[in-house]
Every structure is written in C-alpha cells, then in structure tokens.
Write an enzyme that holds these catalytic residues in place. Structure first.
Site, short mmCIF file in Angstrom:
data_model
loop_
_atom_site.label_atom_id
_atom_site.label_comp_id
_atom_site.label_asym_id
_atom_site.label_seq_id
_atom_site.Cartn_x
_atom_site.Cartn_y
_atom_site.Cartn_z
N ASP A 261 10.62 -11.95 36.68
CA ASP A 261 9.64 -12.74 37.40
C ASP A 261 9.14 -13.79 36.41
OD1 ASP A 261 7.82 -13.89 39.09
OD2 ASP A 261 7.05 -12.00 39.87
C1 BGC Z 1 6.03 -14.67 41.70
C2 BGC Z 1 7.47 -14.64 42.15
C3 BGC Z 1 7.99 -16.04 42.27
C4 BGC Z 1 7.83 -16.75 40.94
C5 BGC Z 1 8.33 -18.17 40.93
C6 BGC Z 1 5.80 -15.54 40.49
O1 BGC Z 1 4.46 -15.79 40.30
O2 BGC Z 1 5.59 -13.36 41.45
O3 BGC Z 1 7.60 -13.96 43.36
O4 BGC Z 1 9.32 -16.02 42.70
O5 BGC Z 1 6.45 -16.77 40.61
O6 BGC Z 1 7.50 -19.00 41.66
#
Ligand code: BGC
Length: 734
Positions: A261
């Site tokens: 993530d």
């Molecule tokens: C989230 C993810 C997301 C990523 C990119 C993170 O804050 O938890 O689900 O894909 O950001 O935006």
C-alpha cells in the site's frame, strides 16, 4: 530494376530486424523465456528501478530496453482522477473523469456475480482507455465492526459472498489487459491506527473468515495484490513472511506482483526477504505528509542496492521480484493484443444503474408504505445526502464522475419538479485528515426541514453517513455508531410533524436507528455512483422492485457486535494490538450461534412482491468428499409485481469436533420471477467446501457427519431444510 533492388533491400532489412529481435520482445516465445531474456540484459540499477515507484502512481519500466512504465490508478469503483507527479494534488486535467460505479458494498448486496463481471468490465475498459496498467482494487476485507472507515470499499461480512463476487470482477477487468490489484492483504478490518495496529487472530478465523476471499481472487488469476498497512503477528502485512511467502506465494501459488500500500513498507530486509515485489508511496503516510522526490531512498531503492552490493542480501531475491514485475508487463502493457478500452459508454452507465437498482436494500416497509406512487400526494425531500456529491471524498476511492445523478434529481425526474427540498442538516467539505465544520446555521436548517415535513403529505429523508473524515473514509474509523450531524434528533422531529417518512440511509456501514419504530420505511442505499439518484427514485416509486440483500448484519447497538464484546481489547485494540477474540464467529455466525439476533440480519432485504418457497431438494442424501451437492428449490412469486429473489443456501454441521457456526453461506442463487410465475433456484456445493480449518493439523478437515442445509431468504429467515450425510473423513490440502 530499381523496384527489384528496393524489394530486395526491404526483404534484407526485415529479415535482419526479425533476426535482431530480442527474445523478450518476441511474442511467440513463452513468457518465462521472455522474462529470463529481459532479466539477463538488465543492470543492477535497472533492476532496482523496476521494484519501486518513480512517481505517485507509476514505475519507470526499463527505458533502455523499451520495457514500458507501469501506470496505476485507484480503484475500486471507477478510475480515479489524475494526480501531480510527486504530490497529492489533483492534476486538474479535463479528460480524467469516469463512470462511477456504486460502492462495492452495493455490488455485494446485489448478490449477482454476473453484475460483478459487468462491473469489472466497466472499470477495466475505462482503465484501459485512461491508459492504466494496474487498477488498485477490488477490496475484500471482512466487515468486522460497523465503525471501520473502509467497509464501503469492501464486500461485507461473509467470505463466501465476497469470494463469489470478487472472482468475476477480476476476470473481466483483466480481460482488458489491465491488472486488478486485490487489496488490502490482509486483516485491514479497521482504519483506526492502521499503520501500526497489530492483529491477533487465531488460525481458524484467519483461514475460514479473513483469507478465503483473497484466495478466491488468486484462484481467479489476479495479477497483483496490495499489502495492508497493519501488522499481523508483529510484522507489517506488506512484508510478512507468513502471509506473503508462505500463504500467498506458497500455498496459493500466486505468480503476480506483491505491491505495497502507499507507504506500507517499513524495512529493507523484510521487504527484500518476505516477498514484497514493488514499493509505492513510501514517505507519504497515505495522504497527509510527504518528502519530495524521495524515490531513491525508498527501502527497495538505494538501501536495497547497497545491501546487495555489500553481500547482505542476495541479488537472487531482487531477480525474483523483477521477474514478477516483468510478468506483469507482459500481461498488461507488453501485450500488443489488448483492447484499447472505451469510456463513458451507454453500457457503462447501464451497468452503474443496474448495480444500484439491484443493490439497494429495503430494510423495513410497514403496511407497504413503499412504493409511493408518483402524483398521488405532495412529496418533500429532506437531507443533505439528497444533494451532496458522494463520489468524491472517502480517501483513495474518490472519483470524478462525468455524470452523477443526485437523489433529489432522480426523485424530481419521477415525482415532478415541484418536489420541495430542505437540507435539514449540513456537514463540512470532505477532507482526508480532519473534520471541517458546516458553514450553515444548524437550527435554521432543522426548523425549515421540520416545517416542510409538516406541510407535505410524505417525506423522503435522505441522510446517513458521507465520505468525510471519520465517516465512511479511509485513514480513521467512525467515532460513533449513530448518525452524525444531528440527524437522529432531526428524524425524530420530522416524524413528530409527519409520520409518513421513508428514511433512506446512504452509507457503507450499518448505523444506529433509535427512531426505527416510529418510521414506516427504511431503505439502505449505499454510495450509488453515477446513476444512483435514478435507481433510488425508481425503487421508491416502484418502477424497480427492490432485490438487494444485506451483505452484513446491522445490530441495534454497538455492544451487540461480536467485535465490541471485549472493550478496547477487541476494538480498537490495547497497547498496539487488537484481539479478534470472537474468532470465527463474525457477523451472522455470531448472532445465530449465540442466539442474539441482529436487528437486520445478513441476507435480509424486503421486496414489493412475495415469494413462496417450495421444498429444498438435493440430488442425493449421502456424499463422499469429492462429490458436489446439487440443490434445487422452487420459488413462486405470489405477490403483486415482478421481482427478483436471492435464495441463500446455508450449511451447518451436526456434531463438529470443534465449535462451528450454526450455519454458513455456501451458495446462493438470484433470479427474476414474474408475478404469478415460479422458478427453480439451484446451487452446486462442493462437499469439500464444508470443511473447517483444524489448527491442530494446520489444514482443512471434513468430518464424517450429518449436515443440515437450509434454503433461506435471509440468514434469519430459513424456509426449507434437509439433512445430508458426508461419509468419509477427509483432510484436504491447503
Ligand atoms: C490506500 C490504497 C490506495 C493507495 C493509493 C492508500 O492510501 O490505502 O487503497 O490504493 O492509497 O492511492
């Protein structure tokens, strides 16, 4: 003469071009050959570049070899708007809108896997048109507490339902040559303290409840998986040896890319050794802080290179990551045959509409208050969610839809432009890290709404949560189970002024309903995307007969949820660890087994028509472990209109060696039945799927026993049961 010479020249040059074509570009070669060839040509620097970001949402590929950049986007309800290269500002493009699909909770509530395929196709086609190679979604974390800020992005409390819906989504999305990135692996069941919280969950719950939908995604052939922010057994899940090396890549044979993530990597050694393949978003803490152009100092950038050069980490570990990234390239942007994608097509809007129509859940409908026939009485609409743009906000799943029909617009299009509206309450603008106050005077809004209710014949109250921080939004959880912004008091006052009120809850979570007994109708309406207002108005007016079923249980109060039985220990955690003491007894598994019914049970959803169930039948009474149980039941539509029913097939074991839930969902079948007609609803249940995870042997086990199979209209509404016998015990492999 001249033309002969030219032809000869062309032949020679095309021959030498094809002879010179490196194996990795030769599509007639097997993938493994192409991957090894590309890998063998790459320098250490080029390999390192391939395993970490070059911008917020891209990796650099290998420019010298012509291996393209990978471009990613959130996910999971449509293709997110564009961002600046290195910060969290929207890029402000004018061609970065999308079709907003209803949130995944709504898709799950449709209980329609064919729709999940259409959903994945829509996202995949638009992603391709928007030149994305990886879509960051879907999400399949299990609904454990109604406070979790991200439940709206997931598919409810039941692993079978989430598995059945996620597989078609992934397959049709990826048929566009765009990777799905299944998230957040694993145990992201709360957002509070998400970067640090350590999850203590027993082996059975991990394997029976929290992992199956991820495994279903892997079995469906997903090309990427995203690690969650939280920890499992003290190690961050993104680079957790047990979760990634042992289970995901080992037992399940995942051959795709394990992606962080954004900012979930924390250590070079763990990242290198524990199966992480691609690092994104480090030093950005999700959305709120960041270091400019920090890419070289990522854990899997210069620090990894140094450790490899110093002999602390073998280069073979890096090579394995590069192989996986190259395989992702071959599957996506090096596949010359992938479709070009489409954007904003009528089919995309039709899918958005149908998911909303089939996902809306009619929770309560006393004396058939709904549908409310248009033109018969004066209708007022009250509540901020009737006009608030709800595709924006919520964190990374925010969208910029080209079309977004609000509930008020939808209702006016059916009930007439003279439908009056009053805001009633107001929240602030969406923000990802703090709550903004509303600019309006709460008392004036309140009084005006009650006054409007008094002078109207009927009221549609459109409220619920929204995508603001501490509502349905990533980064933290809801603080309270009740409705925010004073809505409970407002509903009470409206009902006192006019009892003809349908309360429409827009949310991705269950909410407390202290006013429930005073209102005749309640509708659970989710975040419905581009066509939401139209779908909602169609359900309210009876154009569409509701058929959605709850993908999670809604309790009367927070204390009734299994996750809230143990005080801070079981939610939100104590001393950095949250203990899942309820084990496998999540959602209806708890309510059934403890005989503490939920207010609205998993699988509950009313219709405007009635369904009469016949007798459940199986093809046999005795089964061996390798068999499949074929079930059928006739259901008649005995009510007033055409409608769709979802028959849910639950199975419970008579004398399990370990405690098991009274029953568990093992199949479902949704069908439209015309008024006065009947249809046969069927399910095929593999006997092996009746196994449970035995922590003694760390494997699945099926006992020689009697099993009760129920055909049900909801988990608390069983209509017909049979018993079957499973004859030989079986230990399956993981
Ligand atoms: C989230 C993810 C997301 C990523 C990119 C993170 O804050 O938890 O689900 O894909 O950001 O935006």
């Amino acid at each position: 003469m001249r033309s002969l010479f030219l032809a000869a020249l062309l032949t020679i040059s095309s021959l030498s071009a094809s002879a010179a074509q490196p194996l990795y570009l030769d599509e007639s070669q097997p993938d493994d050959v192409r991957i090894e060839d590309a890998l063998s040509r790459m320098t250490l620097n080029e390999k390192i570049a391939l395993v970490h970001a070059q911008s917020k949402f891209s990796t650099p590929g290998c420019p010298r070899l012509g291996i393209p950049e990978l471009w990613m986007s959130d996910g999971p309800h449509g293709v997110r708007m564009e961002f600046a290269w290195d910060d969290w500002q929207h890029a402000g493009w004018s061609n970065d809108s999308c079709t907003a699909l209803p949130a995944l909770t709504c898709l799950a509530a449709s209980f329609n896997p064919d729709l999940a395929a259409d959903y994945g196709m829509t996202v995949g086609q638009e992603a391709r048109f928007r030149k994305k190679d990886v879509m960051l979604g879907p999400g399949v974390n299990i609904y454990r507490t109604p406070l979790s800020g991200r439940n709206f992005e997931y598919m409810g409390e039941d692993p079978y339902l989430a598995s059945a819906m996620v597989a078609p989504y992934i397959k049709s999305l990826q048929s566009n040559g765009v990777a799905a990135c299944l998230k957040h692996y694993a145990l992201n069941n709360q957002e509070h303290d998400r970067d640090n919280i350590n999850v203590d969950v027993d082996e059975r719950a991990l394997n029976e409840i929290y992992l199956p939908a991820f495994k279903a995604g892997v079995d469906a052939g997903v090309w990427a998986v995203m690690g969650s922010y939280n920890k499992y057994r003290g190690t961050h899940c993104t680079h957790n040896d047990t979760l990634v090396n042992k289970i995901l890549k080992g037992y399940w044979g995942f051959d795709g890319v394990m992606i962080t993530d954004w900012g979930s990597a924390h250590d070079t050694d763990e990242a290198a050794r524990n199966g992480l393949d691609l690092e994104m978003g480090s030093w950005t803490n999700g959305l709120t802080e960041g270091r400019a152009l920090a890419y070289d100092s990522y854990f899997m950038a210069e620090p990894l290179k140094k450790k490899i050069k110093d002999g602390e980490i073998p280069e073979s570990l890096l090579d394995e990551k590069v192989r996986r990234v190259l395989r992702l390239n071959l599957r996506t942007n090096m596949n010359r045959n992938r479709p070009f994608g489409t954007m904003h097509t009528p089919e995309h809007l039709a899918t958005a509409l149908q998911v909303a129509q089939e996902g809306i859940v009619l929770l309560k409908n006393k004396k058939n208050f709904l549908p409310l026939e248009p033109g018969k009485c004066s209708v007022a609409v009250i509540g901020e969610n009737a006009v608030k743009k709800l595709s924006i906000g919520g964190g990374s799943s925010e969208l910029k839809p080209r079309v977004e029909i609000s509930p008020l617009d939808g209702i006016r299009s059916i009930y007439g432009d003279d439908v009056e509206f009053s805001l009633g309450y107001a929240s602030g603008e969406p923000n990802y890290s703090f709550e903004l106050p509303s600019p309006y005077d709460a008392d004036s809004l309140f009084n005006a709404a009650v006054e409007l209710a008094r002078r109207s014949d009927a009221v549609f109250f459109v409220g619920g949560l929204n995508k603001n921080f501490t509502q349905d939004c990533e980064g933290d959880d809801r603080r309270y189970f009740n409705l925010p912004f004073g809505q409970d008091a407002l509903i009470e006052a409206i009902v006192a002024a006019n009892p003809n009120v349908a309360v429409i809850i827009t949310s991705g979570n269950g909410v407390e309903m202290p006013w429930l007994n005073k209102v005749p109708a309640v509708v659970q309406s989710w975040y419905l995307g581009s066509m939401g207002g139209q779908a909602l108005a169609q359900v309210l007016s009876g154009d569409v007969c509701p058929s959605g079923k709850l993908p999670f249980s809604i309790c009367t109060s927070l204390e009734d949820y299994p996750a809230h039985q143990g005080g801070a220990r079981t939610y939100p955690g104590e001393n950095g660890t949250v203990h899942y003491d309820e084990g496998i007894f999540v959602g209806y598994r708890w309510h059934d087994t403890k005989r503490k019914p939920a207010l609205f049970a998993f699988g509950h959803g009313l219709s405007y028509t009635d369904f009469k169930y016949g007798k459940l039948q199986s093809d046999r009474k005795k089964y061996a472990p390798g068999d499949t149980i074929s079930l059928s039941i006739e259901v008649a539509n005995t009510g007033i209109c055409d409608g769709a029913e979802t028959v849910q097939f639950y199975v419970g074991q008579e004398h399990p060696a370990l405690p098991r839930p009274v029953k568990e969902l093992k199949g479902f079948c949704k069908k439209k039945v015309t008024k006065g007609d009947k249809a046969v609803f069927t399910a095929e249940i593999p006997v092996a799927s009746l196994a449970y995870f035995d922590p003694e042997i760390m494997d699945w086990r099926l006992d020689n026993d009697i099993f009760t199979i129920s055909a049900a209209s909801a988990s608390d509404d069983v209509r017909s049961q049979i018993k079957i016998n499973v004859q030989q015990p079986l230990i399956t492999s993981k």
